[in-house]
Write a protein that holds these residues in place. Structure first.
Motif, PDB file in Angstrom:
ATOM      1  N   UNK A  24       0.851  -1.181   0.000  1.00 36.46           N
ATOM      2  CA  UNK A  24       0.000   0.000   0.000  1.00 36.46           C
ATOM      3  C   UNK A  24       0.888   1.231   0.000  1.00 36.46           C
ATOM      4  N   UNK A  25       0.457   2.257  -0.714  1.00 35.44           N
ATOM      5  CA  UNK A  25       1.229   3.484  -0.771  1.00 35.44           C
ATOM      6  C   UNK A  25       0.342   4.650  -1.138  1.00 35.44           C
ATOM      7  N   UNK A  26       0.876   5.842  -0.987  1.00 32.45           N
ATOM      8  CA  UNK A  26       0.174   7.069  -1.349  1.00 32.45           C
ATOM      9  C   UNK A  26       0.402   7.315  -2.835  1.00 32.45           C
ATOM     10  N   UNK A  47       4.366   5.971   5.528  1.00 29.26           N
ATOM     11  CA  UNK A  47       5.211   6.605   6.533  1.00 29.26           C
ATOM     12  C   UNK A  47       6.431   7.288   5.961  1.00 29.26           C
ATOM     13  N   UNK A  48       6.521   7.334   4.638  1.00 31.74           N
ATOM     14  CA  UNK A  48       7.694   7.901   3.982  1.00 31.74           C
ATOM     15  C   UNK A  48       8.607   6.793   3.498  1.00 31.74           C
ATOM     16  N   UNK A  49       9.531   7.142   2.668  1.00 28.24           N
ATOM     17  CA  UNK A  49      10.466   6.157   2.147  1.00 28.24           C
ATOM     18  C   UNK A  49      10.609   6.276   0.647  1.00 28.24           C
TER      19      UNK A  49
END
Length: 76
Positions: A24-26, A47-49
């Motif tokens: 899952x990601x934005x 959460x970033x990355x």
């Protein structure tokens, strides 16, 4: 299109599933990757990355819209 070869998508800014990887990601953008004219979906971990790309057809199960994730109105 919205500029810089980016394509508009109703899920931009929302968390979605990449069905090819199960992650899952934005959804950050729908835009070409390198010299290929075909757009890909650019995703970032919640959460970033490190961003990754996937095919737009692999996007599914967007998170519900909340006041925090409500898409911005487009400027005219």
């Amino acid at each position: 299109m919205t500029g810089l070869l980016h394509h508009s998508h109703p899920w931009t800014g929302r968390e979605v599933e990449d069905t090819l990887t199960g992650r899952r990601g934005i959804l950050r953008a729908l835009a070409p990757d390198g010299d290929s004219p075909r757009p890909v979906a650019w995703l970032r971990p919640p959460g970033g990355g490190t961003e990754w790309t996937t095919g737009p057809e692999a996007l599914a199960n967007p998170a519900p819209i909340t006041p925090h994730t409500r898409p911005r109105a487009r400027k005219r």
